[in-house]
Design an enzyme around this catalytic site. Structure first.
Site, mmCIF file in Angstrom:
data_model
loop_
_atom_site.group_PDB
_atom_site.id
_atom_site.type_symbol
_atom_site.label_atom_id
_atom_site.label_comp_id
_atom_site.label_asym_id
_atom_site.label_seq_id
_atom_site.Cartn_x
_atom_site.Cartn_y
_atom_site.Cartn_z
ATOM 1 N N HIS A 73 84.743 14.178 66.010
ATOM 2 C CA HIS A 73 85.413 12.873 65.813
ATOM 3 C C HIS A 73 86.709 12.779 66.541
ATOM 4 C CE1 HIS A 73 82.688 12.159 62.501
ATOM 5 N NE2 HIS A 73 82.839 13.214 62.121
ATOM 6 N N HIS A 96 80.168 8.793 59.388
ATOM 7 C CA HIS A 96 79.258 9.434 59.989
ATOM 8 C C HIS A 96 77.866 8.458 59.702
ATOM 9 C CE1 HIS A 96 81.865 12.744 58.074
ATOM 10 N NE2 HIS A 96 81.334 13.215 59.338
ATOM 11 N N GLY A 134 84.771 18.429 60.569
ATOM 12 C CA GLY A 134 83.777 18.729 61.399
ATOM 13 C C GLY A 134 84.203 18.278 62.712
#
Length: 343
Positions: A59, A221, A56
């Site tokens: 980051h 997260h 995802g």
């Protein structure tokens, strides 16, 4: 908190457009524009195993910043804090797959694992030679007897670099799998968070932490960690983390540890260099030499305040690959040189 983007719908693609225009080593893929690949064609595409990962966005610079010679062949970019779909990962495999095969690295988080494994099954259906390597290293997420259940944390960068360098040197798919597993088994990581990142999707903090407390073991997260401790001198915090890492995977006196000090996005280099210094001293006090450090913010969660320490007890071969030169937008040069060697 105000974030700088055009719209939530375009923020990821706008970022990728900026990234590939800023760095000549990379470009968007031909099959799917969410796949970032090397710009330079491989010299012998049928002899080199290709290495990629899906993750995802949000980051950065991991992992598209690690696409380049001596590292990754591709990165499949998902939405913010969301694993790319199996179909998108399959497009990434198609983009780089050759006769020698492809190794898909999967950082162990539920969505990444489910979609990555599904992509490998789809690749098998198309007769593509592709295998998956699960990566995990976060000691806060499971005890030693269940280490296979741990989350992926910044220590997975040891695998990126070592496996990437070995693939560049011509190691075959079986050899890369064995090497990656060996690096994984020698790596441990633990984090400390002091302030939350703000989600660009909601505009809200990703977790809450009482004033004056530090969260030990929080995931990338904002996942729960191992506990809390009060603010205090950084040497005491580093001692606590190093103790927990070495309790989980001991390194004997006289041994060596390659070290990654990773900032979470809102931690200054001034702080990170201090953390490295205290880590080196804490290891030295236990008879362990800290070597080949990598210090900076590489696996981030927006502006989250905090850091992680990752230790690898390397073999000589692993150390050689870890220090092998590479060319990517964001992976730094790692060196074994000491002040004594330079004098």
């Amino acid at each position: 908190m105000t974030k700088l983007f055009n719209s939530q719908e375009t923020m990821v693609d706008d970022m990728i457009d900026g990234f590939v225009s800023a760095f000549p080593q990379v470009k968007r893929g031909q099959i799917d524009p969410r796949v970032v690949v090397r710009s330079r064609a491989r010299k012998d595409p049928d002899r080199k195993v290709t290495v990629l990962i899906g993750n995802g966005s949000g980051h950065e610079p991991i992992a598209m910043g690690f696409v380049g010679q001596g590292l990754l062949d591709a990165n499949v970019v998902g939405d913010v804090f969301a694993a790319p779909s199996a179909d998108l990962i399959l497009d990434g495999i198609r983009e780089v797959n050759g006769t020698a095969g492809t190794l898909l690295l999967i950082s162990q988080h539920s969505g990444d694992v489910i979609n990555g494994r599904a992509a490998i099954m789809l690749a098998d259906d198309e007769k593509l030679n592709a295998r998956a390597l699960l990566m995990y290293d976060d000691v806060a997420s499971a005890p030693p007897e269940r280490r296979q259940d741990r989350r992926g944390a910044p220590g997975t960068m040891f695998i990126y670099k070592i496996v990437g360098a070995a693939a560049e040197a011509g190691l075959d798919l079986d050899g890369l799998m064995a090497l990656g597993e060996a690096v994984r088994d020698r790596t441990v990581s633990l984090s400390a968070a002091i302030s939350p990142g703000i989600s660009p999707l909601t505009g809200k903090p990703m977790f809450k932490l009482p004033e004056g407390e530090i969260f030990i073991g929080m995931g990338v997260h904002g996942e729960p960690g191992a506990g809390r401790m009060p603010h205090g001198p950084v040497d005491r915090l580093v001692e606590t983390i190093v103790d927990k890492l070495l309790q989980d995977r001991p390194i004997a006196a006289g041994g060596r540890a390659a070290v990654i000090i990773n900032g979470m996005g809102g931690t200054t280099l001034m702080e990170l260099y201090t953390i490295w210094n205290e880590t080196s001293k804490a290891l030295a006090a236990r008879g362990i030499t800290a070597i080949a450090p990598m210090v900076g913010s590489f696996v981030t969660t927006q502006e989250m305040g905090g850091f992680s320490i990752s230790l690898l007890e390397p073999t000589e071969q692993m150390l050689d690959y870890w220090c092998e030169p590479s060319d990517s937008p964001a992976f730094p040069k790692v060196s074994l040189l000491t002040q004594e060697a330079l004098s």
